[in-house]
Design a protein around this motif. Structure first.
Motif, mmCIF file in Angstrom:
data_model
loop_
_atom_site.group_PDB
_atom_site.id
_atom_site.type_symbol
_atom_site.label_atom_id
_atom_site.label_comp_id
_atom_site.label_asym_id
_atom_site.label_seq_id
_atom_site.Cartn_x
_atom_site.Cartn_y
_atom_site.Cartn_z
ATOM 1 N N VAL A 192 5.568 2.602 -4.880
ATOM 2 C CA VAL A 192 5.889 1.164 -4.889
ATOM 3 C C VAL A 192 5.345 0.523 -3.610
ATOM 4 C CG1 VAL A 192 7.784 -0.529 -4.724
ATOM 5 C CG2 VAL A 192 7.980 1.380 -6.316
ATOM 6 N N ALA A 193 5.674 1.142 -2.466
ATOM 7 C CA ALA A 193 5.280 0.600 -1.159
ATOM 8 C C ALA A 193 3.758 0.614 -0.979
ATOM 9 C CB ALA A 193 5.953 1.393 -0.049
ATOM 10 N N LEU A 194 3.101 1.702 -1.432
ATOM 11 C CA LEU A 194 1.645 1.787 -1.287
ATOM 12 C C LEU A 194 0.940 0.732 -2.133
ATOM 13 C CD1 LEU A 194 1.145 5.665 -1.294
ATOM 14 C CD2 LEU A 194 0.660 4.133 0.615
ATOM 15 N N ALA A 195 1.430 0.521 -3.363
ATOM 16 C CA ALA A 195 0.820 -0.489 -4.244
ATOM 17 C C ALA A 195 0.941 -1.876 -3.616
ATOM 18 C CB ALA A 195 1.480 -0.448 -5.622
ATOM 19 N N ALA A 196 2.104 -2.142 -2.990
ATOM 20 C CA ALA A 196 2.336 -3.444 -2.346
ATOM 21 C C ALA A 196 1.459 -3.611 -1.108
ATOM 22 C CB ALA A 196 3.809 -3.580 -1.982
ATOM 23 N N ALA A 238 -4.579 -4.105 2.919
ATOM 24 C CA ALA A 238 -5.401 -3.094 3.595
ATOM 25 C C ALA A 238 -6.883 -3.393 3.374
ATOM 26 C CB ALA A 238 -5.063 -1.711 3.075
ATOM 27 N N GLY A 239 -7.665 -3.279 4.440
ATOM 28 C CA GLY A 239 -9.098 -3.530 4.314
ATOM 29 C C GLY A 239 -9.772 -2.484 3.455
ATOM 30 N N THR A 240 -9.579 -1.211 3.823
ATOM 31 C CA THR A 240 -10.201 -0.096 3.104
ATOM 32 C C THR A 240 -9.111 0.768 2.503
ATOM 33 O OG1 THR A 240 -11.739 -0.099 4.973
ATOM 34 C CG2 THR A 240 -12.005 1.663 3.361
ATOM 35 N N LEU A 241 -9.371 1.288 1.312
ATOM 36 C CA LEU A 241 -8.397 2.184 0.678
ATOM 37 C C LEU A 241 -8.980 3.591 0.608
ATOM 38 C CD1 LEU A 241 -7.082 -0.006 -2.289
ATOM 39 C CD2 LEU A 241 -5.951 0.454 -0.116
ATOM 40 N N PRO A 242 -8.110 4.612 0.687
ATOM 41 C CA PRO A 242 -8.611 5.988 0.582
ATOM 42 C C PRO A 242 -9.110 6.266 -0.836
ATOM 43 C CG PRO A 242 -6.211 5.971 0.537
ATOM 44 C CD PRO A 242 -6.639 4.568 0.823
ATOM 45 N N GLU A 243 -10.033 7.221 -0.945
ATOM 46 C CA GLU A 243 -10.496 7.640 -2.276
ATOM 47 C C GLU A 243 -9.651 8.822 -2.716
ATOM 48 O OE1 GLU A 243 -14.764 8.085 -2.558
ATOM 49 O OE2 GLU A 243 -15.051 6.347 -1.239
ATOM 50 N N LEU A 244 -8.605 8.523 -3.491
ATOM 51 C CA LEU A 244 -7.658 9.561 -3.891
ATOM 52 C C LEU A 244 -8.083 10.200 -5.208
ATOM 53 C CD1 LEU A 244 -4.377 7.685 -2.927
ATOM 54 C CD2 LEU A 244 -5.396 9.632 -1.737
ATOM 55 N N ARG A 245 -8.037 11.529 -5.234
ATOM 56 C CA ARG A 245 -8.440 12.276 -6.436
ATOM 57 C C ARG A 245 -7.227 12.805 -7.195
ATOM 58 N NH1 ARG A 245 -9.997 17.217 -7.919
ATOM 59 N NH2 ARG A 245 -9.364 18.173 -5.973
ATOM 60 N N VAL A 246 -6.218 13.264 -6.428
ATOM 61 C CA VAL A 246 -5.004 13.805 -7.054
ATOM 62 C C VAL A 246 -3.776 13.145 -6.427
ATOM 63 C CG1 VAL A 246 -3.597 15.874 -7.425
ATOM 64 C CG2 VAL A 246 -6.075 16.061 -7.525
ATOM 65 N N VAL A 264 5.217 0.708 -12.148
ATOM 66 C CA VAL A 264 4.801 1.131 -10.800
ATOM 67 C C VAL A 264 3.531 1.966 -10.898
ATOM 68 C CG1 VAL A 264 5.448 2.523 -8.789
ATOM 69 C CG2 VAL A 264 7.150 1.060 -9.897
ATOM 70 N N LEU A 265 3.514 2.895 -11.858
ATOM 71 C CA LEU A 265 2.350 3.743 -12.081
ATOM 72 C C LEU A 265 1.116 2.866 -12.335
ATOM 73 C CD1 LEU A 265 1.991 6.989 -13.975
ATOM 74 C CD2 LEU A 265 0.844 5.071 -15.031
ATOM 75 N N GLU A 266 1.273 1.865 -13.204
ATOM 76 C CA GLU A 266 0.142 0.985 -13.545
ATOM 77 C C GLU A 266 -0.335 0.180 -12.342
ATOM 78 O OE1 GLU A 266 1.838 -1.112 -16.834
ATOM 79 O OE2 GLU A 266 1.371 0.486 -18.271
ATOM 80 N N GLY A 319 -7.260 2.880 -8.032
ATOM 81 C CA GLY A 319 -8.243 3.488 -8.933
ATOM 82 C C GLY A 319 -8.067 4.989 -9.014
ATOM 83 N N ALA A 320 -6.806 5.447 -8.897
ATOM 84 C CA ALA A 320 -6.512 6.883 -8.922
ATOM 85 C C ALA A 320 -5.400 7.136 -9.927
ATOM 86 C CB ALA A 320 -6.071 7.340 -7.542
ATOM 87 N N ARG A 321 -5.420 8.294 -10.544
ATOM 88 C CA ARG A 321 -4.400 8.614 -11.536
ATOM 89 C C ARG A 321 -3.207 9.321 -10.893
ATOM 90 N NH1 ARG A 321 -6.297 11.043 -17.031
ATOM 91 N NH2 ARG A 321 -6.047 8.874 -17.625
#
Length: 503
Positions: free
Chosen positions: A254-258, A263-271, A283-285, A292-294
């Motif tokens: 929830v907090a990360l989505a908000a 944030a200027g740059t976002l991490p490229e999350l794979r898992v 929240v998931l959506e 852009g990560a599942r």
């Protein structure tokens, strides 16, 4: 006798990839060889302090490098780790130390006051992590290798409150924990040795300990620690360190989505793995759209090492479900009302989630009756209600035991009620969980005031802070003339939830 130790997870990495970065915390960067060398030095110090194989050593520390090093040092010395929840009050810590029969407490300076008060009351030896423990480790002969343990010997005792409200020690073996780390790393999701994971979940908790620490290292990957979770800082740190793996509870997502928008740059999350409480699909959506990560949602309990099920690429994933059982584990739905026997139900029917496999604990420490109630016909009864569809996707529907999950931490109403009933202005109380956007659920006490008193909500909350951990005290207090009772005189909590959740 088959032998196995959790310590092998670190020892083997030191042998196979000694120069690979294992641990990052702030400016500190340690390779697997360096972490193992420090753990063996601390294990030598533990032996000098009188820790013998099978002895229980309590560990109370935040997500600093001190935690994993001490954790593996205890395992290497043949001791049993008793992780202590950081939000507990001194009297609650005292219960854990007494019940586990701990002979030593390793405490971080930040928790030293609470930890020492509890240990001193019981006459238990205390060593402060950092300078004091480092000094002892420097003076000790490091252990040449880890102490051999039987695979079924206890490795960790997690304290978990049951419906009785008194925290019970769930005993997990080396086999339980090594297998759970292994199947999490190699069978559930695609974890690779060049992954970099963020360790933001508390390591004293089963989820953080198995999934973030042990599974990451089982795969030979790097763990970046974040001692205190803050969404903006987490995003910044993940970008700085090239983190591609995130494990969290729903409140973190929830907090990360908000925070993503600012944030200027976002991490490229794979898992990304979610657990600890049900993840609302909204929240998931929101998170998946922002990053852009599942997210792979999973489910487990302290008693199941903890992971039992998770959404896995091999079976396909489905939002709003907890996926499929892990490799070598069976998860079924049984008739919830059937006492003393397991009666499995066909797909689609609602019942109690039951689990069997290599992840199921040995039992509750010193509580044979509680163990016999939860381990029936070779299955562990979770007390959670759920369904399984025709494709094998599992879903948690409700909790049979009324457990409140606040920010990923379990709060047991009965335990809170026991404390509140000591308040002079309270005649009766029922503690319920109410939906809360930030924490998932908030602790609410519905109070019937004692005759001739007029307690106020703020006063009750302030009073309860003295006796209850920070995640447990009621943030919300409602007053009623009487509590609704069912035919067997039990308080109807579902009626209270319905009455107060709309306010």
């Amino acid at each position: 006798m088959a032998t196995l130790s959790v310590a092998a997870i670190l020892a083997e990495n030191a042998r196979r990839r000694p120069d690979k970065t294992a641990l990052v915390e702030g400016e500190l960067r340690l390779t697997f060889a360096e972490v193992w060398s420090r753990a063996r030095a601390q294990a030598g110090a533990l032996a000098d302090l009188g820790v013998r194989p099978g002895d229980r050593v309590a560990l109370m520390a935040p997500n600093t490098a001190a935690f994993p090093i001490a954790y593996y040092a205890i395992a290497a010395a043949g001791g049993v780790v008793v992780p202590v929840h950081l939000l507990l009050s001194a009297s609650e810590v005292e219960h854990v130390l007494r019940d586990s029969d701990a002979t030593l407490l390793l405490v971080h300076p930040a928790q030293a006051e609470t930890g020492r008060a509890a240990a001193d009351a019981l006459g238990i030896q205390v060593v402060t992590l950092g300078e004091e423990f480092e000094r002892l480790a420097a003076a000790a002969d490091p252990l040449p290798a880890y102490v051999t343990r039987a695979a079924d010997d206890p490795a960790v005792i997690f304290y978990t409150s049951g419906t009785t409200g008194v925290p019970k020690g769930a005993v997990l073996s080396h086999f339980n924990l090594v297998m759970n780390a292994t199947v999490n790393a190699f069978d559930a999701n695609d974890i690779r040795a060049d992954d970099i994971a963020l360790g933001a979940l508390p390591l004293f908790h089963a989820f953080g300990q198995t999934v973030s620490l042990n599974s990451t290292w089982r795969a030979g990957a790097t763990l970046v620690l974040l001692p205190r979770f803050d969404a903006a800082r987490a995003i910044e740190l993940m970008v700085e360190e090239g983190v591609n793996t995130f494990h969290g509870v729903p409140t973190m997502f929830v907090a990360l989505a908000a925070a993503a928008a600012a944030a200027g740059t976002l991490p490229e999350l794979r898992v990304c793995v979610s657990g600890g409480a049900s993840l609302p699909v909204a929240v998931l959506e929101r998170f998946e759209a922002a990053f852009g990560a599942r997210i792979y949602e999973g489910y487990g309990l302290s008693e199941t090492s903890p992971t039992a099920t998770v959404n896995q690429p091999v079976f396909g994933t489905r939002a709003g479900t907890i996926g499929h059982p892990l490799w070598g584990i069976d998860v079924e739905i049984a008739r919830a009302e059937a006492e003393g026997r397991i009666e499995l139900l066909p797909p689609g029917e609602l019942g109690e989630v039951v689990i069997r496999g290599h992840n199921v604990f040995s039992g509750y420490l010193g509580r044979p009756e509680a163990t016999a109630e939860s381990l029936v016909d070779g299955w562990f009864r979770t007390g959670d209600l759920g369904t399984k569809d025709d494709e094998g996707f599992l879903r948690i529907v409700d909790r049979k035991k009324d457990v409140i999950i606040r920010g990923g931490y379990n709060v047991y109403p009965r335990e809170v009620e026991e404390v509140l009933m000591r308040h002079p202005g309270i005649a009766q109380v029922a503690v319920i969980g109410l939906p809360d956007e930030l924490h998932g659920e908030e602790v609410c006490a519905v109070v019937v005031p004692a005759r001739g008193t007029a307690p106020d909500a703020f006063g009750i909350t302030e009073w309860s802070k003295e006796y209850l951990g920070r995640h447990k005290y009621p943030r919300r207090v409602e007053f009623a003339d009487a509590l609704p009772l069912g035919p067997s005189m039990k308080v109807l909590k579902r009626e209270l939830r319905a009455r107060y959740s709309g306010r």
